[in-house]
Scaffold this motif. Structure first.
Motif, PDB file in Angstrom:
ATOM      1  N   ILE A 339      44.218  94.300  57.846  1.00  0.00           N
ATOM      2  CA  ILE A 339      43.823  93.329  58.869  1.00  0.00           C
ATOM      3  C   ILE A 339      43.875  93.987  60.237  1.00  0.00           C
ATOM      4  CG2 ILE A 339      44.450  91.144  59.983  1.00  0.00           C
ATOM      5  CD1 ILE A 339      45.548  90.221  57.270  1.00  0.00           C
ATOM      6  N   ASP A 340      44.916  94.790  60.468  1.00  0.00           N
ATOM      7  CA  ASP A 340      45.064  95.488  61.749  1.00  0.00           C
ATOM      8  C   ASP A 340      43.907  96.440  62.013  1.00  0.00           C
ATOM      9  OD1 ASP A 340      47.453  94.176  62.158  1.00  0.00           O
ATOM     10  OD2 ASP A 340      48.698  95.833  61.409  1.00  0.00           O
ATOM     11  N   SER A 341      43.367  97.030  60.958  1.00  0.00           N
ATOM     12  CA  SER A 341      42.269  97.990  61.113  1.00  0.00           C
ATOM     13  C   SER A 341      40.899  97.318  61.043  1.00  0.00           C
ATOM     14  CB  SER A 341      42.360  99.069  60.032  1.00  0.00           C
ATOM     15  OG  SER A 341      42.192  98.498  58.742  1.00  0.00           O
ATOM     16  N   ILE A 415      42.155  85.100  62.136  1.00  0.00           N
ATOM     17  CA  ILE A 415      43.611  85.222  62.197  1.00  0.00           C
ATOM     18  C   ILE A 415      43.966  86.708  62.130  1.00  0.00           C
ATOM     19  CG2 ILE A 415      45.804  84.558  61.155  1.00  0.00           C
ATOM     20  CD1 ILE A 415      44.239  82.229  62.267  1.00  0.00           C
ATOM     21  N   LYS A 416      44.584  87.203  63.168  1.00  0.00           N
ATOM     22  CA  LYS A 416      44.864  88.631  63.281  1.00  0.00           C
ATOM     23  C   LYS A 416      46.197  89.053  62.657  1.00  0.00           C
ATOM     24  CE  LYS A 416      41.307  90.239  65.711  1.00  0.00           C
ATOM     25  NZ  LYS A 416      40.471  91.374  65.245  1.00  0.00           N
ATOM     26  N   HIS A 417      47.110  88.100  62.530  1.00  0.00           N
ATOM     27  CA  HIS A 417      48.427  88.458  62.010  1.00  0.00           C
ATOM     28  C   HIS A 417      49.000  87.278  61.240  1.00  0.00           C
ATOM     29  CE1 HIS A 417      52.550  90.056  61.917  1.00  0.00           C
ATOM     30  NE2 HIS A 417      51.997  91.234  62.172  1.00  0.00           N
ATOM     31  N   TYR A 418      49.707  87.592  60.170  1.00  0.00           N
ATOM     32  CA  TYR A 418      50.237  86.527  59.313  1.00  0.00           C
ATOM     33  C   TYR A 418      51.209  85.612  60.048  1.00  0.00           C
ATOM     34  CZ  TYR A 418      54.673  89.073  58.657  1.00  0.00           C
ATOM     35  OH  TYR A 418      55.877  89.697  58.845  1.00  0.00           O
ATOM     36  N   THR A 419      51.807  86.098  61.135  1.00  0.00           N
ATOM     37  CA  THR A 419      52.763  85.277  61.884  1.00  0.00           C
ATOM     38  C   THR A 419      52.071  84.173  62.683  1.00  0.00           C
ATOM     39  OG1 THR A 419      52.696  86.906  63.691  1.00  0.00           O
ATOM     40  CG2 THR A 419      54.477  87.112  62.075  1.00  0.00           C
ATOM     41  N   GLU A 420      50.737  84.217  62.773  1.00  0.00           N
ATOM     42  CA  GLU A 420      50.001  83.144  63.442  1.00  0.00           C
ATOM     43  C   GLU A 420      50.028  81.860  62.627  1.00  0.00           C
ATOM     44  OE1 GLU A 420      46.129  84.141  65.139  1.00  0.00           O
ATOM     45  OE2 GLU A 420      46.613  86.268  64.890  1.00  0.00           O
ATOM     46  N   LEU A 421      50.282  81.992  61.326  1.00  0.00           N
ATOM     47  CA  LEU A 421      50.398  80.820  60.471  1.00  0.00           C
ATOM     48  C   LEU A 421      51.800  80.242  60.575  1.00  0.00           C
ATOM     49  CD1 LEU A 421      48.574  82.222  57.302  1.00  0.00           C
ATOM     50  CD2 LEU A 421      47.603  80.760  59.089  1.00  0.00           C
TER      51      LEU A 421
END
Length: 451
Positions: A339-341, A415-421
């Motif tokens: 996801i980061d890439s 959604i760029k990062h799982y912590t956004e959920l």
């Protein structure tokens, strides 16, 4: 990693599938939910010989009434018109989960037959298993002579955007006489020939327990059934291929697995209930390590049809959107590197208080699957599913394909990062307590298999 030999085998499997020639001028993607009902009513008014409708349910509401009255009017104007409707046996005898109703859909079907006593429209209940939780009729497709309207939607106010809210799905209008003949033949020879199928247009209905042996035999027969046809198109032209299946080893499941594994450049998937089968996750993992791009579009938990706002009366079924979000969070955490890439893109769909019901797969620019299959363990094991695989080697559908995907993405957020959920501790108190309770006894794993 996914070896080149394995990928070649996936592609060879797809090239060897039988295919039906499809004129590009005879396939139309309907982008908006608002236009779905209009197209159904238009085809009802034009049909001359056959109308076969298969759906999970046909609801006793304004949209359902509009469709049924249009069908009765068409039959009244043309007595030779063969109209048959197939819905799930169990779903027709209850309302929405958690709702108490006096008249079921099955009761309403009988009332309609009394309202039009001289007009025969047959509505059949199809029991895929002895209990709804263990399998339902998820067969899709509205056949009008040589026209097929294919969608994952059922018939109700929210699916047909009959009021202020809609449930977003995919909608295809395909003119292809070979295709409709094949799909009708399956219904005639596999469904209608079974004694387990029950006619709803009658005063008294049998109880499921009274014919459970017939249902079990019917399910066995379904596991061994398929659409039978010989292709008339090669791999150099636009084509369509219908597939149907029930059970883990079904032809449809093999098609889906080989389709995902054949990805050369980019895979796009839509599912309303994020609960990918382990076999899909393994292939996705290998594709990512091989440098392929993947985009997954799912509904926000508030866009799930099981979602209920915390202010409303609590229902146990309301836990499901949160379980799906937890599944997504775990998935994203496992693949955060990709996801980061920007190799893996996760999009969340949300449009006000509307709901999301999209299913489908796009592979590179030449394959796409339209289906009612939710791409989850339940779909692969329990429900009777079907799909249409479109092969477009010359990219003749490129504009329609691009327009549909752009329209789908309109109400999405990357959604760029799982912590956004959200975390579990941020969920409503009753949801949080229930999730922790079922986790302690490992019921969440069972729920993921059947819902």
């Amino acid at each position: 990693m996914l070896s080149k030999i394995k990928q070649i085998k996936y592609k060879e499997y797809l090239t060897k599938l039988p295919k039906l020639f499809q004129s590009v001028n005879d396939i139309k993607i309907i982008y908006k939910s608002k236009d779905f009902k209009k197209n159904i009513l238009n085809q009802i008014s034009k049909a001359q010989n056959i109308i076969y409708i298969t759906a999970l349910y046909l609801e006793n509401d304004d949209a359902g009434k509009d469709i049924m009255h249009a069908l009765y009017a068409a039959k009244q104007a043309n007595e030779s018109l063969d109209i048959k409707i197939f819905v799930d046996w169990h779903r027709a005898q209850r309302g929405y989960i958690g709702d108490n109703i006096d008249i079921t859909n099955a009761d309403w079907y009988y009332q309609l037959s009394n309202l039009y006593p001289k007009i025969n429209i047959f509505i059949f209940g199809v029991p895929i298993n002895t209990r709804e939780a263990l399998g339902v009729l998820h067969l899709k497709g509205f056949i009008f002579d040589d026209i097929l309207i294919y969608s994952g939607a059922s018939i109700s106010n929210i699916y047909l955007y009959n009021d202020k809210k809609y449930r977003y799905d995919r909608y295809f209008l395909i003119k292809n006489s070979e295709l409709t003949i094949i799909m009708k033949q399956f219904i005639d020879e596999t469904l209608l020939q079974s004694k387990a199928i029950q006619l709803f247009n009658t005063l008294s209905l049998p109880k499921t327990v009274d014919f459970k042996r017939l249902i079990k035999q019917f399910r066995i027969n379904l596991k061994n059934s398929s659409y039978h046809f010989i292709g008339n198109a090669n791999n150099d032209v636009l084509s369509v291929s219908p597939f149907v299946g029930l059970g883990k080893k079904s032809k449809l499941n093999r098609v889906i697995i080989n389709l995902i594994g054949s990805t050369t450049d980019k895979l796009i998937m839509c599912t309303p209930y994020f609960n990918l089968p382990a076999v899909f996750v393994r292939i996705i993992n290998k594709l990512l390590y091989n440098g392929k791009k993947i985009e997954i579009i799912v509904g926000d938990k508030t866009a799930n049809d099981f979602y209920s706002s915390p202010e409303k009366k609590f229902k146990i079924i309301s836990i499901l959107p949160y379980l799906y979000e937890i599944n997504l969070k775990y998935f994203m955490r496992s693949f955060q590197y990709f996801i980061d890439s920007n190799q893996l893109v996760i999009r969340i769909w949300r449009d006000g208080n509307n709901t999301y019901h999209l299913k489908g797969i796009w592979v590179d620019n030449c394959w796409q699957l339209i289906t009612g299959n939710n791409l989850n363990p339940r779909a692969l094991r329990l429900d009777l599913e079907n799909a249409i695989l479109i092969h477009d080697p010359k990219e003749e559908l490129v504009n329609q394909r691009r327009n549909e995907l752009n329209y789908i993405r309109t109400y999405t957020k990357v959604i760029k990062h799982y912590t956004e959920l959200e975390n579990i501790h941020e969920y409503p108190i009753k949801i949080k307590k229930l999730i922790r309770r079922i986790r302690r006894i490992h019921v969440d794993k069972i729920i993921n298999q059947i819902l």
